[in-house]
Write a protein that holds these residues in place. Structure first.
Motif, PDB file in Angstrom:
ATOM      1  N   LEU A 174      -7.662 -11.973   9.105  1.00 19.68           N
ATOM      2  CA  LEU A 174      -8.499 -11.689   7.940  1.00 19.68           C
ATOM      3  C   LEU A 174      -8.677 -10.197   7.697  1.00 19.68           C
ATOM      4  O   LEU A 174      -8.607  -9.741   6.570  1.00 19.68           O
ATOM      5  CB  LEU A 174      -9.862 -12.371   8.093  1.00 19.68           C
ATOM      6  N   SER A 175      -8.905  -9.436   8.781  1.00 21.57           N
ATOM      7  CA  SER A 175      -9.058  -7.992   8.598  1.00 21.57           C
ATOM      8  C   SER A 175      -7.703  -7.316   8.499  1.00 21.57           C
ATOM      9  O   SER A 175      -7.584  -6.227   7.967  1.00 21.57           O
ATOM     10  CB  SER A 175      -9.833  -7.381   9.760  1.00 21.57           C
ATOM     11  N   GLY A 176      -6.674  -7.940   9.038  1.00 21.97           N
ATOM     12  CA  GLY A 176      -5.333  -7.384   8.971  1.00 21.97           C
ATOM     13  C   GLY A 176      -4.397  -8.495   8.579  1.00 21.97           C
ATOM     14  O   GLY A 176      -4.379  -9.532   9.225  1.00 21.97           O
ATOM     15  N   LYS A 177      -3.672  -8.274   7.515  1.00 24.91           N
ATOM     16  CA  LYS A 177      -2.828  -9.360   7.024  1.00 24.91           C
ATOM     17  C   LYS A 177      -1.374  -8.950   6.985  1.00 24.91           C
ATOM     18  O   LYS A 177      -1.058  -7.779   6.868  1.00 24.91           O
ATOM     19  CB  LYS A 177      -3.288  -9.758   5.613  1.00 24.91           C
ATOM     20  N   ARG A 178      -0.489  -9.919   7.058  1.00 27.91           N
ATOM     21  CA  ARG A 178       0.950  -9.679   6.887  1.00 27.91           C
ATOM     22  C   ARG A 178       1.213  -9.520   5.398  1.00 27.91           C
ATOM     23  O   ARG A 178       0.574 -10.175   4.593  1.00 27.91           O
ATOM     24  CB  ARG A 178       1.737 -10.870   7.422  1.00 27.91           C
ATOM     25  N   VAL A 179       2.149  -8.679   5.051  1.00 24.37           N
ATOM     26  CA  VAL A 179       2.396  -8.466   3.630  1.00 24.37           C
ATOM     27  C   VAL A 179       3.876  -8.562   3.282  1.00 24.37           C
ATOM     28  O   VAL A 179       4.747  -8.395   4.143  1.00 24.37           O
ATOM     29  CB  VAL A 179       1.894  -7.075   3.179  1.00 24.37           C
ATOM     30  N   ASP A 180       4.157  -8.830   2.025  1.00 23.03           N
ATOM     31  CA  ASP A 180       5.512  -8.787   1.509  1.00 23.03           C
ATOM     32  C   ASP A 180       5.830  -7.369   1.069  1.00 23.03           C
ATOM     33  O   ASP A 180       4.984  -6.489   1.169  1.00 23.03           O
ATOM     34  CB  ASP A 180       5.636  -9.730   0.315  1.00 23.03           C
ATOM     35  N   VAL A 222       6.109  -1.147  -0.572  1.00 19.14           N
ATOM     36  CA  VAL A 222       6.402  -0.832  -1.966  1.00 19.14           C
ATOM     37  C   VAL A 222       5.277  -1.325  -2.868  1.00 19.14           C
ATOM     38  O   VAL A 222       5.100  -2.532  -3.031  1.00 19.14           O
ATOM     39  CB  VAL A 222       7.722  -1.498  -2.405  1.00 19.14           C
ATOM     40  N   PRO A 223       4.488  -0.403  -3.431  1.00 20.43           N
ATOM     41  CA  PRO A 223       3.443  -0.842  -4.361  1.00 20.43           C
ATOM     42  C   PRO A 223       4.084  -1.451  -5.594  1.00 20.43           C
ATOM     43  O   PRO A 223       5.061  -0.908  -6.110  1.00 20.43           O
ATOM     44  CB  PRO A 223       2.675   0.433  -4.695  1.00 20.43           C
ATOM     45  N   GLN A 224       3.547  -2.557  -6.069  1.00 13.06           N
ATOM     46  CA  GLN A 224       4.203  -3.299  -7.131  1.00 13.06           C
ATOM     47  C   GLN A 224       3.661  -3.010  -8.525  1.00 13.06           C
ATOM     48  O   GLN A 224       4.414  -2.853  -9.466  1.00 13.06           O
ATOM     49  CB  GLN A 224       4.102  -4.797  -6.832  1.00 13.06           C
ATOM     50  N   SER A 225       2.342  -2.950  -8.636  1.00 12.53           N
ATOM     51  CA  SER A 225       1.810  -2.767  -9.989  1.00 12.53           C
ATOM     52  C   SER A 225       1.825  -1.294 -10.366  1.00 12.53           C
ATOM     53  O   SER A 225       1.804  -0.410  -9.512  1.00 12.53           O
ATOM     54  CB  SER A 225       0.385  -3.297 -10.057  1.00 12.53           C
TER      55      SER A 225
END
Ligand SMILES: [Mg+2]
Ligand SMILES: [Zn+2]
Ligand SMILES: [Zn+2]
Ligand SMILES: [Zn+2]
Lengths: 84, 872, 393
Positions: B304-310, B456-459
């Motif tokens: 919850l405090s640290g999440k896996r990301v795409d 890679v930031p998407q927005s």
């Protein structure tokens, strides 16, 4: 201030202790207005604090503290007196 | 996309049996999970109404597949109530502080009133409850009905006794039911919570999505620990029900009840003291609900405090001095996988069409196309030409990463905000991420196998934020102390030194070559020297090309020896640096000019007075110029840099002999009890201190002798003296004498009785016996010296390990305590409750990052600039 | 060209008061007056300087929303990896042990009741501070002397069930004590039932009935304080500039301040709890700042004082010194999720369920957990729209 004060050391004047002053009701309200806060959102000081006792601050009062600032030369801070 | 909702608040409470039944989609009654065909059994733990995890199946409650079904709760009706282990302490307190007959809190009416009053309006009202409970606990007689109270005892883990008799969970439940709602707050409970709910009648069964089964390669299905535990509970519950129905003997029912209590307890927590932990058939301790939440890898800290990301990548890093310091080299194979969402507009339509046509086959291409109605097309399979034609503003293309994209680059442990910065992508061949050396100190990165992450930031919003707030250029000044933290390192310093010392003269070809390599247009000033018709330029002239024309600066270089009378401009060591109108007139460029985290006078001035843009340009050029200079002028170091002449060696040996003699004398004086003790120290301590002093001194003396022969013509010395790398201490340890080894700040003294090694006599306090290494690294250590050195070295390693752990925890605590503090628009610092912590941030409102080493306004500089000299 | 008068400089510069910090106003005034003596400052130049100062001040201000807490935590935490673990001797006073580096920093943030190396700096009032012997005398008075410090030998006489203490003559002299004085203190401490005989420098204590009792008595006698201030185990007198100052190992601030000759305005201790108790919360804040920054400075680490001030302010907002950690600041956070995510997860969740607590999700951790934007920095900006009627309606 009862007999206890006499044997107790007055902390005021010590190099570590900045000047404290109890604000009048109007001044206190002005502080609350200026910062748009409720009393409990101010930093607190206990009524049993040696300096609070020395200046006779009661729960509900607001104390103004004139700090010798490390950065600004002088800085004002306020503490709300709570029971304790 | 589904409509997004924002969670505004979360309320914590207890579930009532009714609520559990209401939220349950089925009661679970069979302990079996799957039938012979592998289908979930109805009303079993894998019932299809509880949700689905396997692809292809649909949920019988909501009809969704594994992607959209969130899972649904079920329930188990317990044959007999059991205590919720996590609340035993609370139950105990409730039993002690309420009347056994009428259920009222054991407080007199006036006490009740007073405490309720005190509680009124308090945010942390439960602090008053603690007082109330303490008072009530002691009461022998109920003030309300006059009932005499019996002492309630609690035996771990979940047995309650009253007087001689045992209180069963059923008894407890009825007692708790009697507690009145108006007493609850005094007992520390919210009025919405009924205390009897702490004794369970119904058990909530979590959805299968919470406890998915996994199928091993062998085809064997393996169940989650929670499922195992629930199976146990259902089995025992069934047996208990059957036995009760059959009117089995009391004892058997009691035993089964106790067993049910055990299973339900370990289901909630498998770390209850006094309870043997429930185990898997293999003997492994089961990880049940409590354990799932706790600790670093638990739900809270781990998920919850640290999440896996795409949209992220990780690779080994390596250096590339040709990159700008705000760039990151991304290997093509990574760029082929990572994508950026690009909106199709009338401006980029053709470009996007081309990317779609190239698809996943060619780089740069694209991976997905998303139509305005939200449909996704996978370019691996779609008809790309057709899609490209269909493309129009409103479409979104997930195109490959390419040059100039903004990415976040990060190296753990992320100890400060400069551990994650926004870089510009440079796609390049190879397999590693490449970075400029100037940012190494920020990430604390080296290239001995370090790996880094890239996101890679998407927005567009995220990209712009990253570019403005996190760009490397905007992190040059450290918020820690208001000085540059990015700057030149190592070869950047040596190169600049070699270039700018006075003997460096370059002909036109070389000078142009250097400037080209630095990335500046090779416009040369007037040559400094013309010899035999050939024009020569000094290195200082070339360096000056990079300086702003209005820069004036005077300071002492790192190589300054601090001579008692500084000759200033006349300093023949070129240690006095003068820059006049952007012209380096005197002195050499070294660490004090632009090394990160050093004094960096020149660099500091550049950043603070010429702005980030100009400063970044300068740094990019100057580092490349320096490296080019080092390459052109030649720079290498080898082991014979630490050679010193024989005479020097002999002098060092003499000095060491003298020192050893002095140590012997001290020891003799000590033995004769003639040693004068230092104030507040014992005789023995005094002796140790005096010996250490003497040996430290001889090491320094030996160093001084060696230093006479270690001059600036020596490359190793150039590195040390200019502040590029290493120190004179390192060099003299190599050339002259390593010196005393120590453990815990003392000479080595542990081992055998009275001696460290058997090679010495007991109680030998001499220099050699206690770890003095008189050899130099270059000569090599003698066997015993080597041993002592290893002992001292080991301590260093252990120290580092311990320190990392300790400071890591300290940092976590600091962050946790302070992370909600922020500056408000009125300049105050407040926490998440709006409590004022400071009335003006830092008492002067200044951001340390925008100060000059802590000073918000440089009055002296401003006055000097406007009115002129004499401000100092 | 004539310059403006010092009076004009003063009055013009002082108009800045309230707009820029006092320290800047004062520095500007000083600098201009000094420069003004050497060269003429035109009215126009004066105005330009004042404008430049205003501008420099404005451009140094923090951005609203800035996550100053996190930056402070990182600025203090990050250099932690570079600090020593070792405790070294005090730079000036070689005889005293001081905790330094990381252990000291952790100790301050933990607000340990007794620091591992408590230390007082005792300043003296004029007649004593100027005279070495007078300062020494006070130091003697302060230093705690126990029976253990005096005895050269202690025997347990099993035959007669008594303790035999041999006092060292030299140490008696050094501490200005006599055997009879020792006896006096012992009788007072041990009560009238205990029989004590003095023979020259030997003391005979008879009281015990059993062997174990005798042993207990022996242990107790060793620790009995004969003179001095409790807990002050070592004193060193040192000259600081023009005056004599006493440094002590061990701290007992309350007692020291009661002593005659001690400067009650400047004497300090490194035990923050004692300062809080005796001088109050504001003094504790100052002491925290001083202790933290001197610990970092001693390690050669440059950390802006503003970060340290913020930590000290956070520790003292509630009117008492709170620990940075689960027993203090972190344990008293408003958010259940934030507390659960820090330490002792289960306890916080269970307690919250009984109290029916509501998490308003206003902090950082909670926002991350629930996937909401973090309410700091750019995330603290909200768009507010006036809910009025539109023109067309
Ligand atoms: Mg490495
Ligand atoms: Zn479903
Ligand atoms: Zn009753
Ligand atoms: Zn010099």
């Amino acid at each position: 201030m009862g007999g206890r004060m006499s044997e107790e050391l007055d902390p005021r004047g010590h190099v570590l202790v900045p000047e404290h002053r109890v604000l009048s009701k109007e001044e206190g309200e002005e502080v609350l207005r200026r910062y748009r806060v409720k009393p409990h959102q101010l930093p607190l000081i206990k009524s049993s604090d040696p300096v609070a006792r020395a200046i006779g601050a009661k729960p509900g009062d607001i104390v103004e503290i004139k700090r010798e600032s490390f950065t600004a030369g002088r800085a004002l801070a306020y503490r709300y007196v709570v029971e304790g | 996309m589904r409509p997004q909702r924002v969670i505004e608040s979360i309320r914590f409470s207890l579930l009532s049996p009714d609520e559990i039944r209401k939220m349950s989609v089925t009661s679970v009654v069979t302990a079996d999970t799957y039938d012979e065909d592998g289908f979930p059994i109805e009303r079993g733990l894998m019932d299809r109404r509880l949700g689905v995890v396997e692809p292809g199946l649909t949920c019988r409650t909501c009809g969704g597949g594994p992607k959209d079904c969130p899972g649904h709760f079920g329930h188990i009706e317990l044959a007999r109530p059991v205590i919720h282990v996590n609340y035993v302490e609370t139950i105990f307190e409730l039993l002690q502080s309420t009347c056994r007959k009428c259920g009222r809190i054991l407080l007199k009416e006036e006490e009740r009133e007073r405490l309720l009053q005190e509680m009124e309006g308090k945010e942390e009202w439960w602090k008053v409850s603690e007082k109330a409970v303490q008072t009530a606990k002691g009461r022998q007689e109920c003030p309300h009905c006059g009932e005499e109270q019996e002492e309630v005892k609690f035996e771990k883990p979940f047995t309650f006794m009253e007087g001689k008799g045992r209180l069963t969970p059923s008894d407890i439940r009825t007692r708790l039911e009697r507690i009145r709602t108006e007493d609850l707050r005094l007992l520390g409970l919210d009025p919405s919570v009924r205390p009897e709910w702490m004794v369970l009648q119904v058990l909530l069964v979590p959805p299968v999505t919470v406890r998915p089964s996994i199928t091993l390669e062998t085809g064997v299905r393996s169940e989650d620990d929670l499922t195992h535990k629930l199976v146990d509970i259902i089995r025992i519950n069934q047996r208990l029900a059957e036995n009760m129905e059959a009117g089995a003997p009391h004892l058997i029912v009691e035993d089964l009840w106790e067993l049910l209590q055990y299973h339900v307890a370990t289901y909630f927590s498998n770390e209850i003291s006094g309870v043997p932990p429930a185990r898997h058939r293999s003997g492994r301790v089961l990880r049940t609900l409590g354990q799932r939440l706790k600790g670093k890898e638990g739900r809270f800290r781990g998920n919850l405090s640290g999440k896996r990301v795409d949209f992220s990548a990780r690779a080994v890093i390596s250096p590339d001095p040709c990159l700008k310091f705000d760039e990151v080299g991304v290997p093509e194979y990574v760029a082929r996988v990572l994508t950026v969402r690009s909106r199709v507009t009338s401006f980029n339509l053709e470009e996007m069409r081309e990317l779609v046509r190239r698809g996943t086959e060619q780089y740069p291409g694209a991976q997905w196309v998303i139509s305005p109605d939200g449909k996704r097309y996978d370019l691996r399979y779609a008809d790309r030409e057709e899609l490209a034609q269909k493309l129009e503003p409103g479409y979104v293309v997930e195109r490959n990463l390419r040059d100039g994209d903004i990415v976040l680059f990060n190296r753990q442990p992320s100890l400060h905000r400069m551990s994650i910065m926004a870089h510009r992508v440079r796609v390049m061949p190879g397999h590693t991420f490449r970075l400029n050396l100037c940012v190494c100190p920020l990430y604390n990165a080296d290239f001995d196998g370090d790996e880094m992450n890239l996101h890679v930031p998407q927005s567009e919003e995220a990209q712009v934020e990253a570019m403005i707030l996190m760009a490397v250029q905007n992190q040059i000044i450290s918020p820690r102390f208001g000085g540059p933290i990015i700057g030149g390192i190592q070869d950047h310093i040596t190169g600049a030194y070699l270039l700018t010392r006075k003997e460096t003269l370059l002909d036109r070809e070389k000078a142009c070559q250097l400037l080209m390599q630095a990335g500046v247009e090779p416009v040369l000033p007037e040559p400094a020297v013309v010899r035999e018709g050939v024009e020569y330029w000094t290195g200082k002239q070339l360096f000056s090309v990079l300086l702003p024309k209005d820069l004036n600066l005077t300071y002492r270089a790192k190589i300054c020896e601090g001579c008692s009378r500084c000759k200033e401009e006349e300093c023949e060591k070129e240690a006095y640096v003068v820059i006049e109108n952007g012209e380096l007139k005197r002195g050499v460029i070294d660490a004090h000019a632009y090394k990160a985290l050093d004094k960096c006078e020149l660099w500091d001035r550049m950043v603070k007075e010429y702005g980030v843009e100009r400063a970044s340009e300068f740094l990019n050029h100057v580092t490349r110029l320096s490296i080019a200079a080092a390459e052109m002028l030649g720079f290498t170091t080898s082991i014979d840099d630490e050679d010193i002449p024989r005479i020097a060696k002999e002098r060092i040996e003499e000095k060491i002999e003298d020192a050893k003699k002095k140590v012997r004398e001290l020891i003799e004086a000590y033995n004769r009890e003639e040693l004068e003790p230092l104030p507040g120290r014992s005789l023995r301590e005094t002796l140790e201190m005096r010996i250490m002093e003497a040996l430290a001194e001889v090491r320094d003396r030996a160093g001084q002798v060696a230093e006479k022969h270690l001059t600036l013509s020596n490359p190793a010395v150039i590195m040390a003296r200019t502040g590029a790398r290493g120190s004179m201490l390192n060099l003299t340890q190599m050339a002259a004498c390593v010196g005393q080894q120590s453990v815990r700040g003392e000479r080595l003294n542990r081992g055998y009785v009275g001696r460290v090694l058997i090679h010495f006599k007991s109680e030998d306090l001499g220099a050699e016996a206690r770890g003095f290494v008189s050899s130099s690294y270059k000569d090599g250590l003698k066997p015993l010296e080597f041993f002592f050195h290893a002992a001292g070295g080991r301590e260093g390693l252990v120290d580092t390990a311990v320190r990392t752990a300790q400071s890591g925890y300290m940092q976590r605590r600091l962050i946790n305590a302070l992370q909600d503090l922020h500056v408000e628009y009125d300049g105050t610092v407040r926490d998440d409750r709006g409590v004022i912590v400071q009335f003006l941030y830092g008492e002067d409102g200044a951001d340390p990052m925008r100060t000059d080493n802590g000073k918000a306004v440089r009055v002296d500089r401003l006055v000097e600039k406007i009115i002129g000299g004499g401000a100092k | 060209m004539t310059g403006v008068s010092p009076e004009t400089i003063r009055s013009e510069v002082r108009k800045l008061r309230g707009e820029v910090p006092d320290s800047v106003v004062e520095e500007l005034e000083r600098t201009l007056l000094r420069v003004g003596k050497e060269r003429a400052i035109t009215a126009e130049a004066l105005q330009r300087v004042i404008e430049a100062v205003k501008e420099a001040h404005l451009s140094s201000l923090v951005e609203p929303g800035e996550a100053v807490g996190t930056v402070a935590a990182q600025s203090i935490g990050e250099p932690g990896t570079q600090m020593t673990l070792r405790t070294f001797h005090y730079a000036g006073v070689a005889e005293l042990n001081v905790t330094l580096g990381l252990p000291r920093l952790i100790e301050i943030l933990d607000t340990r009741r007794t620091p591992s190396a408590a230390l007082m700096t005792v300043y003296l009032e004029p007649p004593y501070s100027k005279d070495k012997d007078k300062a020494r005398a006070i130091a003697q008075e302060i230093e705690m002397t126990t029976v253990e410090d005096l005895i050269s030998e202690m025997e347990t006489d099993l035959m007669n069930m008594q303790l035999l203490l041999s006092l060292s003559r030299s140490r008696l002299r050094q501490k200005e004590l006599t055997p009879s004085k020792v006896k006096e203190v012992l009788s007072r401490e041990l009560g009238p039932k205990v029989e004590i005989n003095v023979e020259e420098t030997k003391l005979r204590i008879k009281a015990a009935e059993s062997l174990s009792e005798l042993r207990r008595l022996a242990a107790r006698v060793r620790k009995i304080k004969l003179k001095g201030v409790k807990d002050v185990t070592k004193v060193v007198v040192k000259k600081e500039g023009e005056e004599w100052v006493i440094y002590t190992e061990g701290s007992n601030f309350a007692e020291i301040l009661k002593m005659k000759g001690v400067d009650k305005k400047r004497t300090t201790t490194n035990n923050i709890r004692e300062i809080e108790e005796i001088l109050g919360i504001e003094a504790a804040r100052n002491a925290l700042i001083r202790e933290m920054s001197s610990t970092l400075r001693e390690q050669g680490l440059e950390v802006d004082i503003r970060h340290i001030m913020l930590v000290a302010d956070m520790m003292t907002v509630k009117g008492e010194v709170r620990q940075i950690g689960r027993h203090g600041v972190s344990g008293e956070k408003s958010s259940v999720l934030a507390r659960a995510a820090f330490e002792i997860t289960l306890k916080h969740l269970l307690e919250a369920s009984l109290r029916g607590e509501e998490d308003r999700l206003r902090g950082v951790t909670e926002s991350i957990i629930t996937g909401n934007p973090i309410p700091l920095g750019t995330g603290s900006v909200r768009l507010v729209m006036q809910g009025g009627r539109s023109e067309r309606e």
